[in-house]
Design a protein around this motif. Structure first.
Motif, PDB file in Angstrom:
ATOM      1  N   GLY A  15      -4.383   1.773 -17.837  1.00  0.00           N
ATOM      2  CA  GLY A  15      -4.415   0.158 -17.851  1.00  0.00           C
ATOM      3  C   GLY A  15      -3.001  -0.251 -17.041  1.00  0.00           C
ATOM      4  N   GLY A  16      -2.105   0.558 -16.542  1.00  0.00           N
ATOM      5  CA  GLY A  16      -1.287   0.182 -15.861  1.00  0.00           C
ATOM      6  C   GLY A  16      -1.157  -0.045 -14.548  1.00  0.00           C
ATOM      7  N   SER A  17      -0.061  -0.457 -13.747  1.00  0.00           N
ATOM      8  CA  SER A  17      -0.195  -0.627 -12.280  1.00  0.00           C
ATOM      9  C   SER A  17       0.946   0.137 -11.441  1.00  0.00           C
ATOM     10  N   LEU A  18       0.685   0.579 -10.371  1.00  0.00           N
ATOM     11  CA  LEU A  18       1.440   1.160  -9.333  1.00  0.00           C
ATOM     12  C   LEU A  18       1.074   0.619  -7.986  1.00  0.00           C
ATOM     13  N   ARG A  19       2.234   0.465  -7.161  1.00  0.00           N
ATOM     14  CA  ARG A  19       2.216   0.242  -5.671  1.00  0.00           C
ATOM     15  C   ARG A  19       2.554   1.253  -4.986  1.00  0.00           C
ATOM     16  N   LEU A  20       1.729   1.875  -4.080  1.00  0.00           N
ATOM     17  CA  LEU A  20       2.105   2.863  -3.304  1.00  0.00           C
ATOM     18  C   LEU A  20       2.430   2.291  -1.732  1.00  0.00           C
ATOM     19  N   SER A  21       3.566   2.986  -1.228  1.00  0.00           N
ATOM     20  CA  SER A  21       3.824   2.381   0.198  1.00  0.00           C
ATOM     21  C   SER A  21       4.036   3.542   1.097  1.00  0.00           C
ATOM     22  N   CYS A  22       3.512   3.416   2.355  1.00  0.00           N
ATOM     23  CA  CYS A  22       3.747   4.587   3.171  1.00  0.00           C
ATOM     24  C   CYS A  22       3.964   3.452   4.814  1.00  0.00           C
ATOM     25  N   THR A  23       5.269   4.323   5.063  1.00  0.00           N
ATOM     26  CA  THR A  23       6.098   3.880   6.181  1.00  0.00           C
ATOM     27  C   THR A  23       5.792   4.735   7.403  1.00  0.00           C
ATOM     28  N   LYS A  64     -13.121  -1.013  -6.468  1.00  0.00           N
ATOM     29  CA  LYS A  64     -12.943  -2.339  -5.990  1.00  0.00           C
ATOM     30  C   LYS A  64     -12.667  -3.387  -7.243  1.00  0.00           C
ATOM     31  N   GLY A  65     -12.065  -4.258  -6.818  1.00  0.00           N
ATOM     32  CA  GLY A  65     -11.339  -5.456  -7.703  1.00  0.00           C
ATOM     33  C   GLY A  65     -10.180  -4.892  -8.628  1.00  0.00           C
ATOM     34  N   ARG A  66      -9.943  -3.751  -8.278  1.00  0.00           N
ATOM     35  CA  ARG A  66      -8.618  -3.266  -9.167  1.00  0.00           C
ATOM     36  C   ARG A  66      -7.602  -2.682  -8.223  1.00  0.00           C
ATOM     37  N   PHE A  67      -8.121  -1.984  -6.852  1.00  0.00           N
ATOM     38  CA  PHE A  67      -7.102  -1.697  -5.707  1.00  0.00           C
ATOM     39  C   PHE A  67      -7.087  -2.613  -4.646  1.00  0.00           C
ATOM     40  N   THR A  68      -5.898  -2.728  -4.091  1.00  0.00           N
ATOM     41  CA  THR A  68      -5.919  -3.700  -2.725  1.00  0.00           C
ATOM     42  C   THR A  68      -5.028  -2.861  -1.887  1.00  0.00           C
ATOM     43  N   ILE A  69      -5.406  -2.818  -0.562  1.00  0.00           N
ATOM     44  CA  ILE A  69      -4.834  -2.311   0.334  1.00  0.00           C
ATOM     45  C   ILE A  69      -4.322  -3.309   1.386  1.00  0.00           C
ATOM     46  N   SER A  70      -3.307  -3.191   1.801  1.00  0.00           N
ATOM     47  CA  SER A  70      -2.686  -4.249   2.758  1.00  0.00           C
ATOM     48  C   SER A  70      -1.570  -3.553   3.576  1.00  0.00           C
ATOM     49  N   ARG A  71      -1.235  -4.635   4.649  1.00  0.00           N
ATOM     50  CA  ARG A  71      -0.180  -3.770   5.679  1.00  0.00           C
ATOM     51  C   ARG A  71       0.807  -5.029   5.958  1.00  0.00           C
ATOM     52  N   ASP A  72       2.018  -4.404   6.447  1.00  0.00           N
ATOM     53  CA  ASP A  72       2.981  -5.445   6.694  1.00  0.00           C
ATOM     54  C   ASP A  72       3.482  -4.586   8.246  1.00  0.00           C
ATOM     55  N   ASN A  73       2.871  -5.352   9.333  1.00  0.00           N
ATOM     56  CA  ASN A  73       3.047  -4.574  10.695  1.00  0.00           C
ATOM     57  C   ASN A  73       4.697  -4.660  10.987  1.00  0.00           C
ATOM     58  N   ALA A  74       5.300  -5.635  10.779  1.00  0.00           N
ATOM     59  CA  ALA A  74       6.683  -5.830  11.140  1.00  0.00           C
ATOM     60  C   ALA A  74       7.596  -4.698  10.285  1.00  0.00           C
ATOM     61  N   LYS A  75       6.818  -4.358   9.311  1.00  0.00           N
ATOM     62  CA  LYS A  75       7.625  -3.305   8.526  1.00  0.00           C
ATOM     63  C   LYS A  75       6.945  -1.676   8.710  1.00  0.00           C
ATOM     64  N   LYS A  76       5.902  -1.723   9.481  1.00  0.00           N
ATOM     65  CA  LYS A  76       5.368  -0.412   9.954  1.00  0.00           C
ATOM     66  C   LYS A  76       4.788   0.158   8.601  1.00  0.00           C
ATOM     67  N   THR A  77       4.522  -0.650   7.501  1.00  0.00           N
ATOM     68  CA  THR A  77       4.084  -0.173   6.224  1.00  0.00           C
ATOM     69  C   THR A  77       2.715  -0.537   5.759  1.00  0.00           C
ATOM     70  N   VAL A  78       2.039   0.311   5.217  1.00  0.00           N
ATOM     71  CA  VAL A  78       0.809   0.044   4.660  1.00  0.00           C
ATOM     72  C   VAL A  78       1.132   0.354   3.035  1.00  0.00           C
ATOM     73  N   TYR A  79       0.327  -0.632   2.213  1.00  0.00           N
ATOM     74  CA  TYR A  79       0.488  -0.473   0.773  1.00  0.00           C
ATOM     75  C   TYR A  79      -0.806  -0.214   0.143  1.00  0.00           C
ATOM     76  N   LEU A  80      -0.579   0.290  -1.070  1.00  0.00           N
ATOM     77  CA  LEU A  80      -1.847   0.255  -1.923  1.00  0.00           C
ATOM     78  C   LEU A  80      -1.473  -0.061  -3.486  1.00  0.00           C
ATOM     79  N   GLN A  81      -1.954  -1.306  -3.844  1.00  0.00           N
ATOM     80  CA  GLN A  81      -1.620  -1.949  -4.935  1.00  0.00           C
ATOM     81  C   GLN A  81      -2.814  -1.334  -5.942  1.00  0.00           C
ATOM     82  N   MET A  82      -2.262  -0.619  -7.199  1.00  0.00           N
ATOM     83  CA  MET A  82      -3.367  -0.211  -7.862  1.00  0.00           C
ATOM     84  C   MET A  82      -2.954  -0.720  -9.272  1.00  0.00           C
ATOM     85  N   ASN A  83      -4.036  -1.122  -9.873  1.00  0.00           N
ATOM     86  CA  ASN A  83      -4.153  -1.961 -10.998  1.00  0.00           C
ATOM     87  C   ASN A  83      -5.197  -1.279 -12.025  1.00  0.00           C
ATOM     88  N   SER A  84      -4.929  -1.324 -13.449  1.00  0.00           N
ATOM     89  CA  SER A  84      -5.886  -1.026 -14.548  1.00  0.00           C
ATOM     90  C   SER A  84      -6.418   0.540 -14.091  1.00  0.00           C
TER      91      SER A  84
END
Length: 115
Positions: A15-23, A64-84
């Motif tokens: 039920g917890g959350s983590l955010r992964l980063s990849c640079t 779907k509905g629990r994870f969100t992938i996003s990117r910040d091109n200025a930081k050259k980083t992609v994220y994966l927010q994982m909930n529940s």
């Protein structure tokens, strides 16, 4: 050669959350499609989430509905927010970057969701 470095894994209760980063080390990160895969013990690696160079996203049905992938091109980083998070989502999570015929992988980061 492009280097991808993941971070953010760890131990989290169900039920917890983590955010992964990849640079990434590339200066043309904005051109890359970026993906998050995972591989659980004894199972095949599976694509969890993807984001194109233009920001379109796609997910496997189970997240779907629990994870969100996003990117910040200025930081050259992609994220994966994982909930529940669920116990069965314990796995090594890998970042992958693709541009044309080129494909690069990070070393992976462990996510553990104990029962």
């Amino acid at each position: 050669q492009v280097q991808l470095v993941e971070s953010g894994g760890g131990l989290v209760q169900p039920g917890g959350s983590l955010r992964l980063s990849c640079t990434a080390s590339t200066t043309i990160f904005n051109m890359y499609a970026m993906n998050w895969y995972r591989q659980a013990p004894g199972k095949q690696r599976e694509l969890v989430a993807a984001i194109t160079s233009t920001g379109s996203t796609n997910y496997i049905d189970s997240v779907k509905g629990r994870f969100t992938i996003s990117r910040d091109n200025a930081k050259k980083t992609v994220y994966l927010q994982m909930n529940s998070l669920k116990t069965e989502e314990t796995a090594f999570y890998y970042c992958n970057g693709r541009w044309g015929s080129r494909s690069y992988w990070g070393q992976g980061t462990q996510v553990t969701v104990p029962s």
